[in-house]
Motif scaffolding. Sequence first.
Motif, short mmCIF file in Angstrom:
data_model
loop_
_atom_site.label_atom_id
_atom_site.label_comp_id
_atom_site.label_asym_id
_atom_site.label_seq_id
_atom_site.Cartn_x
_atom_site.Cartn_y
_atom_site.Cartn_z
N UNK A 237 0.83 -1.21 0.00
CA UNK A 237 0.00 0.00 0.00
C UNK A 237 0.87 1.25 0.00
N UNK A 278 1.17 -6.81 -10.66
CA UNK A 278 0.49 -8.08 -10.80
C UNK A 278 0.35 -8.76 -9.43
N UNK A 280 0.38 -7.31 -6.58
CA UNK A 280 -0.54 -6.53 -5.76
C UNK A 280 -1.99 -6.86 -6.12
N UNK A 281 -2.25 -7.03 -7.43
CA UNK A 281 -3.61 -7.42 -7.85
C UNK A 281 -4.01 -8.73 -7.21
N UNK A 282 -3.06 -9.68 -7.27
CA UNK A 282 -3.38 -10.99 -6.70
C UNK A 282 -3.64 -10.87 -5.21
N UNK A 284 -4.57 -8.21 -3.41
CA UNK A 284 -5.69 -7.39 -2.95
C UNK A 284 -7.02 -7.78 -3.58
N UNK A 285 -6.98 -8.28 -4.81
CA UNK A 285 -8.23 -8.51 -5.51
C UNK A 285 -8.44 -9.98 -5.89
N UNK A 286 -7.37 -10.78 -5.75
CA UNK A 286 -7.48 -12.15 -6.19
C UNK A 286 -8.30 -12.99 -5.22
#
Lengths: 313, 357
Positions: A237, A278, A280-282, A284-286
Motif C-alpha cells: 500500500x 500483478x 498486488x492485484x493478486x 488485494x483482488x485475487x
Amino acid sequence: MTRAFAPRSRPSLARYLAAAVVLLASAAPAAAQILDRSMSAPHPFGLLLGDVFTLRTRVDVAAPFKLDASALPKPGPVTYWLDLRSITIRESTTPGGATRYEIAAEYQTFYAPLEAIEQTVPSLKLVVTDGKGGRAEADGASWSFITSPLRPIAATAGAASAYGLRPDALPIRKSLRDAEIAAGAAGGATLLALALLAWSRAWPPFHRRPSRPFASAARAVARQAKAGDEGWRNAALSLHRAFDAAAGRRLLGEDLSAFLAGRPSFLRLEPRIRQFFEASRQAFFGAAPAVSRMPADELLALSRSLAAAERTS
Amino acid sequence: MATTSIAGRRPHGEGAADTSSNLSLDAWRSQALAFEAEIGRAVVGQPHVLRLLTIALFARGHVLLEGDVGVGKTTILRAVTRALGGPFERVEGTVDLMPTDMLYAAYIDDAGKPRVDPGPALRHGEDLAVFFFNEINRARPQVHSLLLRLMAERTVSAFGKDWSFPHLVVFADRNRVEKEETFELPAAARDRFIMEIGVETPHDAEVRRELVFDPRFHDVDRLIGDLREGVIDHRGLNEVGRAIQSSVTTSLTLERYVLGLWDALRAPASVGVSIEGVDMDRLILGGGSPRGVGALVRSARVRAWLEGRDMVLPEDVRAVFAPVMAHRIFLDPIYEPRRERIVRALCGQVFDKVPAP
C-alpha cells in the motif's frame, strides 16, 4: 681572543665566525683528488646546553671529481647529546680550476654537564667520485669544545639582579584564528553537504518532500515488508501511495504504460514494476491471496531502486 | 459405505461441473469477442462504445445511447441487433405516440370491421430479443412509464393478461441537440438503463476520412445486411450472465473501494474533489442509487470476464463507471446546464482521489 690560523679563509668568513679557524693539516694523507681541506669553527668554549653552532668545511676537489653529497650525514641526531640541525653545500670554482665546496653543518648540543668538560663533534666523511668509477675518501676535521653547566651566580647581590636565573620565558601564544576560521568553514561546508545529501535522499527533515514519494515509501517498505502477510500488504500500500503521488492521481495497473512513457528513468524497472502490480492485484483482488506474490526482499529492492530512479529523474 | 462413496464422488462431481462451466464461459467469451468484432466491421472508430454495449448485453441491462445527430447511434444499435439475432422490434418516438400504440395495432380489416392485433411490443410474442426505441425523448411520459415497467420487470399487461419477455433488451437513443417538443426522461426511467453511453464523432482523422469517403458507409442497409446474423445466441445470455456474476469474484478490498467511490460521489468534498466554479457542498442532490452501484458491480464483473480474469480490478470499475453512474447523479438545478462538463470532471476526480487498492 681570535686565533687566525687560516691563511685561505676569506675576510667575510672571518668576520662571520666568532673565534677560530682550524686549518687542516695539508700534509695529511689525503687523496690526490682532494686538493685542499679546511674547517672553520666558533670558539671552542663557553657552550651551554641548547647552544647552536656551525662548523664550516671547505674542500677543493680537482676536476672531474665531484663531492658525493649522499655520503654526508643527514640532519638528525648524531649522538645522544648532539643533533645535526641542517647541512648545506655551496659549490664554486677556484682560480685554479678546481671545484670548491663549502659545507655548513649546523649542530645543537644537548649535553648537560655537571662541570666544565670537553666534548668532540665527530668528523665528516668526504667522498669524491669522477662519475666513472673513480672514488676517493677523506675525513674532515673533528672539533672539540668545552661545555659548561648552567649555574646561577651566587656571588651577585640579590636574586633579582640581571645575573640571576630568570624564570623560563612563557611560550608565545600563537593566534589560531586562521585555523579556527578554516575549521569553522569546513564544518559549515560539511553541514551544508549533509543537508544537501539529506535533501537529495529525502532523509529527515526532508522526508516529506513532495517530489520524493518513493524515498519515504522505501523506508516504509523496509519497516513493514517482513512483518508477515499484513506487513506485506501495508508495504505494498505504501508503494501504491508513492506511485499515486508520483502520478498525481490514483495509478492503476492499466495506466502503467502511460505513466512510464513520461518517466524514462523508471523505464529500466518496467518489468519489476509490472511484476509488483500483478502481485498486488493478486494480493488485494485475487480469490487466492498470498499466492504467486512478490517476496518481501524483492519488494524492498524494488522500492529502493524506485527511490534511486526518482533521484535521477 | 454409502457415505464414503458420496464423499468420494462429490469433489469429483463439483470439479467436473466447475470445469465445464469454465469451459463454456471461455467459449462464450470468444463468442462475445467475435460479436464485438462483427459489429466493428460496420461501426468504425467507436471501439469504446462497442465494448460497453457488449458489457451491457452480458450484464443483462438496457442501454440508452446519447449523442449528436448523425454520429451513428441508430447504426450502432441496428448492427448490435443484427449480430445478436432473435426477433426485434423498432419504435420511433413521437409526441403523439401513446402506450396503447405500442401494445395494440387497431385497424379496419378487409371486411370493414375494426380489428385489434398485438402491437409492436407484442407482435413477436414473448421471445422478443431487442426492443429498439428511437428518439426516446420525443415520446410522452405515459410511454416512458410503460417502458419503465417493460425494462424493470420485462413484463406488460395487454389483452387482459401479463406478457413476459425473459430475453428482452431495450435499446434506446436520443439526440441531445434538440429540446423542442421533447420530454425529459424521468429519473426512475433513466435509472432503469444500466448504461447511458455517449456517442461522439470519431477523433481519428483516418477513421473520419473513411466514414465520409468510403461508399460502404453511405448505404446503411447494406452495411448492416453484410453483417453475420446471430453471432451469439440471445437465449443463452441470461444464463451466461448469471454464470459470469457468480464466477467472477470481488475481494474485500474491491468492495471497500467501490463503496469508497460511492461515498465520494455522494459527498465529493469529503475526499477533496473540487471543480472550478462549483460549490461542492451543494452540487449533489443524489449521488447514485443502490441499484446504480449494483449495476456498476455487475458491469465491472462482465468487463473482468471479457478481459479473461476471474477477479474484478479497479480498472474494470473505472472502465464502466461513467456510463453506468453519470446519468444517476442528480445535480443541483443551477448546475444542470453545465451537467456534462461537471459530471465528467466529477467522475474523473473521484478516481483520482479514492485510493485503490
